[in-house]
Write a protein that holds these residues in place. Structure first.
Motif, mmCIF file in Angstrom:
data_model
loop_
_atom_site.group_PDB
_atom_site.id
_atom_site.type_symbol
_atom_site.label_atom_id
_atom_site.label_comp_id
_atom_site.label_asym_id
_atom_site.label_seq_id
_atom_site.Cartn_x
_atom_site.Cartn_y
_atom_site.Cartn_z
ATOM 1 N N GLY A 236 0.835 -1.215 -0.108
ATOM 2 C CA GLY A 236 0.134 0.007 0.027
ATOM 3 C C GLY A 236 0.704 1.455 -0.080
ATOM 4 O O GLY A 236 0.239 2.120 0.576
ATOM 5 N N ASN A 237 2.016 1.207 -0.457
ATOM 6 C CA ASN A 237 2.995 2.286 -0.392
ATOM 7 C C ASN A 237 3.291 2.861 -1.789
ATOM 8 O O ASN A 237 3.134 1.880 -2.675
ATOM 9 N N PRO A 238 3.817 4.044 -1.973
ATOM 10 C CA PRO A 238 4.000 4.408 -3.572
ATOM 11 C C PRO A 238 5.439 3.993 -3.813
ATOM 12 O O PRO A 238 6.185 3.905 -2.822
ATOM 13 N N VAL A 239 5.491 3.425 -4.975
ATOM 14 C CA VAL A 239 6.841 2.854 -5.632
ATOM 15 C C VAL A 239 7.619 3.889 -5.938
ATOM 16 O O VAL A 239 7.405 4.817 -7.003
ATOM 17 N N PRO A 240 8.992 4.079 -5.250
ATOM 18 C CA PRO A 240 9.717 4.915 -6.021
ATOM 19 C C PRO A 240 10.456 4.716 -7.227
ATOM 20 O O PRO A 240 10.258 3.684 -7.718
#
Length: 453
Positions: free
Chosen positions: A446-450
């Motif tokens: 559920g995190n943004p992908v760098p």
């Protein structure tokens, strides 16, 4: 007027936070001397020598009637200390969460470890059992204290500051370790000038680490403050049940994020190899390569300095190539370093320094980037919970390396075979990490992908 009041309160909050952060740094400054001077440099060779003095004609000591090769006693003691730490950490963690009073528990753990380390001054003659007991107590206490110390980070630093605050604490620790090693080296090399024997000089170095730990632990204990108990319900559970049930609940939740769990498994394997190299390198250098204690101290100093430079360099490489690829590169470097260590000629300090330089360049980077990468794989809102399991699981696995090292030596009588056996941790860790699709793991958490990871 209202706006001015809000600004004043915000400034006061920021000033209070900075004060706590500066106090927090000093716990790393206090306890890192134990890790560097005691665990990495002095205690391994010295306790092994004490055990050898107590050994029978076949080179075995018999703690509780169990035959143990004297050269394996230190490694086994490290393994036992980790087992004790893993059993105690959930109990202390549950008490800290339930009461909200971390500081008294941190004080108890810190001063238990400091007292046990200071008592190592008594290790003369053939008191290997006392040495093993003090090692188990000090090492377990340090693990518990570090768990509590790390748990303060989310409270004293907002998300945008945590990387910087954590890095400064890490830097404080390496600086303290380097400073104390310089003092130790001066005492050890000049022991005749100071009118003490070599063994007495080592015992003073061991005890001084405990005194350092105890004195500087006062700073964080004076500046950190408790926030009170968590508002979450404990369901009426207390003590032991809460600690182990919380750990079990976290691990069950991780099953919903199998790629996060897969990364954690890879990290636990290769980090076990890293920790074993750190704790057993001085024994290898002393007993197998015949190097002097001053050479070992100088090598560890080199590692301390280069670990900072290596971490910064690896951080730059990670921005270009991604954290996963950079970590994989460090695991290849670890494997090659151990392979080179197997072939090192005895009595050749120059080559041992070259090996130490290789370890220093990959040490800080592999650990710092692993923690950074794991932070991307933690579901939002569960950072403290997942990092608590990370710490406990880390300690729980790190007995395997010393155990393998000790068993290999016991079976073969060769420290070269023991050190090369650790290659398995880096090879298996490399394979496990290479199989983790980190972009999908970050997305699934559920995190943004760098852009680069």
């Amino acid at each position: 007027m209202g706006t001015d009041t809000v600004r004043t309160e915000a400034a006061d909050d920021a000033a209070g936070r900075r004060r706590e952060q500066r106090g927090w740094y000093f716990y790393d400054w206090a306890c890192s001397v134990y890790s560097t001077s005691v665990l990495t440099v002095f205690l391994g060779p010295y306790l092994t020598s004490v055990a050898e003095a107590a050994a029978d004609a076949d080179g075995f000591v018999h703690p509780l009637g169990v035959p143990v090769r004297a050269g394996s006693f230190f490694a086994y003691s490290v393994s036992l200390s980790v087992v004790v730490a893993v059993l105690v950490m959930p109990l202390v963690g549950a008490a800290a969460d339930r009461t909200g009073r971390k500081k008294p528990l941190l004080a108890a753990a810190a001063y238990t470890g400091a007292a046990a380390t200071t008592a190592m001054f008594l290790l003369d003659g053939d008191r290997y059992l006392l040495g093993g007991l003090l090692l188990v107590v000090a090492n377990a206490a340090q693990s518990v204290a570090m768990m509590l110390y790390n748990s303060y980070l989310p409270q004293i630093a907002p998300p945008e500051e945590r990387d910087a605050v954590s890095s400064r604490g890490w830097a404080f620790g390496y600086a303290a370790g380097s400073l104390m090693l310089v003092v130790n080296l001066a005492l050890y090399l000049g022991h005749e000038t100071f009118g003490v024997s070599e063994g007495m000089a080592v015992r003073i170095c061991l005890a001084s680490a405990g005194l350092w730990w105890g004195v500087f632990a006062l700073v964080p204990l004076l500046r950190l403050r408790d926030r009170g108990p968590s508002t979450e319900k404990t369901g009426g559970q207390r003590g032991t049940t809460t600690g182990f049930r919380q750990l079990a609940a976290t691990l069950r939740d991780m099953r919903r994020h199998p790629l996060t769990l897969a990364f954690l498994l890879a990290y636990l394997v290769y980090n076990d190899g890293i920790q074993t190299v750190i704790t057993q390198a001085s024994v290898y250098g002393s007993k197998e390569l015949g190097l002097s204690q001053s050479t070992l101290i100088g090598a560890v100093l080199l590692v301390q300095v280069l670990a900072v430079a290596g971490a910064l360099t690896m951080g730059r490489l990670a921005r270009v190539y991604g954290a996963k690829r950079t970590i994989l590169g460090t695991l290849v470097a670890w494997t090659l370093t151990l392979a080179a260590g197997y072939f090192l000629p005895a009595g050749a300090p120059v080559w041992f320094f070259v090996l130490a330089a290789g370890i220093g360049l990959v040490l800080g980077g592999s650990q710092a980037l692993s923690r950074s990468l794991f932070s991307h794989l933690v579901p939002p809102g569960k950072e403290a919970e997942y990092f608590s399991a990370y710490e406990i699981s880390d300690r729980g696995m790190s007995w395997l390396g010393p155990l393998l090292f000790g068993l290999t030596y016991q079976l073969t009588g060769s420290y070269r075979d023991a050190i090369i056996s650790l290659v398995a941790f880096f090879v298996i860790g490399f394979i496990l990490l290479a199989r983790v699709p980190v972009r999908r793991a970050i997305s699934d958490a559920g995190n943004p992908v760098p852009p680069t990871i």
